[in-house]
Motif scaffolding. Sequence first.
Motif, PDB file in Angstrom:
ATOM      1  N   GLN A  84       0.842  -1.221   0.000  1.00 47.55           N
ATOM      2  CA  GLN A  84       0.000   0.000   0.000  1.00 47.55           C
ATOM      3  C   GLN A  84       0.871   1.263   0.000  1.00 47.55           C
ATOM      4  O   GLN A  84       0.610   2.218  -0.735  1.00 47.55           O
ATOM      5  N   LYS A  85       1.931   1.240   0.789  1.00 45.60           N
ATOM      6  CA  LYS A  85       2.837   2.399   0.868  1.00 45.60           C
ATOM      7  C   LYS A  85       3.517   2.639  -0.494  1.00 45.60           C
ATOM      8  O   LYS A  85       3.588   3.778  -0.979  1.00 45.60           O
ATOM      9  N   ALA A  86       3.974   1.547  -1.108  1.00 43.36           N
ATOM     10  CA  ALA A  86       4.640   1.682  -2.421  1.00 43.36           C
ATOM     11  C   ALA A  86       3.664   2.246  -3.458  1.00 43.36           C
ATOM     12  O   ALA A  86       4.027   3.081  -4.286  1.00 43.36           O
ATOM     13  N   ARG A  87       2.403   1.808  -3.402  1.00 43.44           N
ATOM     14  CA  ARG A  87       1.383   2.305  -4.352  1.00 43.44           C
ATOM     15  C   ARG A  87       1.200   3.817  -4.224  1.00 43.44           C
ATOM     16  O   ARG A  87       1.084   4.517  -5.216  1.00 43.44           O
ATOM     17  N   LYS A 110       4.563  -0.391 -11.483  1.00 42.93           N
ATOM     18  CA  LYS A 110       3.956  -1.716 -11.320  1.00 42.93           C
ATOM     19  C   LYS A 110       4.653  -2.390 -10.130  1.00 42.93           C
ATOM     20  O   LYS A 110       5.797  -2.076  -9.821  1.00 42.93           O
ATOM     21  N   ILE A 111       3.926  -3.327  -9.513  1.00 44.52           N
ATOM     22  CA  ILE A 111       4.496  -4.005  -8.336  1.00 44.52           C
ATOM     23  C   ILE A 111       4.519  -5.514  -8.581  1.00 44.52           C
ATOM     24  O   ILE A 111       3.504  -6.114  -8.930  1.00 44.52           O
ATOM     25  N   VAL A 143       8.347  -1.839  -8.760  1.00 42.84           N
ATOM     26  CA  VAL A 143       8.615  -2.089  -7.331  1.00 42.84           C
ATOM     27  C   VAL A 143       8.777  -3.601  -7.179  1.00 42.84           C
ATOM     28  O   VAL A 143       7.932  -4.374  -7.666  1.00 42.84           O
ATOM     29  N   VAL A 144       9.866  -4.017  -6.527  1.00 41.37           N
ATOM     30  CA  VAL A 144      10.252  -5.427  -6.562  1.00 41.37           C
ATOM     31  C   VAL A 144      10.230  -6.040  -5.154  1.00 41.37           C
ATOM     32  O   VAL A 144      11.041  -5.671  -4.296  1.00 41.37           O
ATOM     33  N   GLY A 145       9.316  -6.994  -4.952  1.00 42.77           N
ATOM     34  CA  GLY A 145       9.168  -7.627  -3.641  1.00 42.77           C
ATOM     35  C   GLY A 145       9.885  -8.954  -3.579  1.00 42.77           C
ATOM     36  O   GLY A 145       9.270 -10.026  -3.638  1.00 42.77           O
ATOM     37  N   ILE A 150      12.613  -0.317  -7.685  1.00 40.60           N
ATOM     38  CA  ILE A 150      12.556   0.085  -6.282  1.00 40.60           C
ATOM     39  C   ILE A 150      12.314  -1.167  -5.432  1.00 40.60           C
ATOM     40  O   ILE A 150      11.295  -1.850  -5.620  1.00 40.60           O
ATOM     41  N   PRO A 151      13.216  -1.476  -4.492  1.00 39.59           N
ATOM     42  CA  PRO A 151      12.937  -2.633  -3.623  1.00 39.59           C
ATOM     43  C   PRO A 151      11.701  -2.350  -2.768  1.00 39.59           C
ATOM     44  O   PRO A 151      11.564  -1.253  -2.228  1.00 39.59           O
TER      45      PRO A 151
END
Length: 305
Positions: free
Chosen positions: A185-188, A195-196, A232-234, A253-254
């Motif tokens: 949610q924070k990354a969004r 994209k995540i 964004v990379v999880g 972005i990690p």
Amino acid sequence: MNDEIIKEIKQLKEDKNAIILAHNYQPKEIQEIADFIGDSLELCLKAADVDDVDIIVFCGVNFMAETAAIICPDKKVLLPDNRANCQMADMISLEELKAAKEAHPECEVVLYVNSRAETKSEADIICTSANAAKVVESLNSDNFIFAPDHNLGVYSAKLTGKDAIIVPEDGHCYVHTIFKPEDVQKARSEYPDAKIVVHPECPEDVKELADYVESTGGMVRLAKDPDIKQLVVGTEIDLTTRLKRENPDKEFIPLRKDAFCLTMKLVTLEKIRDSLADEKYVVEVDEEIASKARVGIERMLNLSK
Ligand code: 13P
Ligand code: SF4
């Protein structure tokens, strides 16, 4: 200093007819000298395909090197640091797996490649994070035993509509279970145009909020999509190292900067040089165990051909 060691590694590789395979989580300097970098499936396929070398130096963790040793019994497989363990791989014991098989004789056993050779010897088929759903689809049974990653087991059952009996109940990766829905949610809100993507080992509620769920190899392919400019990379932090190197004009972005697999970082350039020079640490799998484990690995590799 590094230049000198890299020169020595190149010379030793030539003298000993060796190849260096590295997992996507290896640090930058290891990625740069590797002959091949990949996810667990790609590394298995590569190991199965290299006919003309005598030595494979495996920069990753022990279950990956063991898998290479099982597939390539005629080659010497070296792990530069023999403490490079994957905690998840030890979360399922042979006894626990045998007990689950006895309790559910109707089920085929799908074992995540992040497991030790002796447990692999009790599996019907192996899977990786890249092919878990395809492997489960290929089963003859509607229910299956899955070990040891709870999150991947739940996810493959969900994708295939089959029922998973997951052993043990709490098998997990300490790196991927730190991700929380709040991180997504924070990354969004911070990166509304990005994209995540997250790894299947992440918890289900994290995967549900992401745009994509991919193995590390899937993430490498996704990053090359021309429509993706910011991702964004999880997953483990060094996957973004590879993505940035291969796509310098894009932003990666990690999802969290503390997703760090300690044992993946035990490999250093010095240790690779010493490993080649002294031919250590040789990864040996008992041939009786290896011959049984090979059946499930080959069944998986045949699905990927
Ligand atoms: P991949 O097969 O996606 O590279 O995953 C391996 C792993 O250990 C993830 O933590
Ligand atoms: Fe094992 Fe997790 Fe490290 Fe992957 S990231 S090697 S599953 S401990």
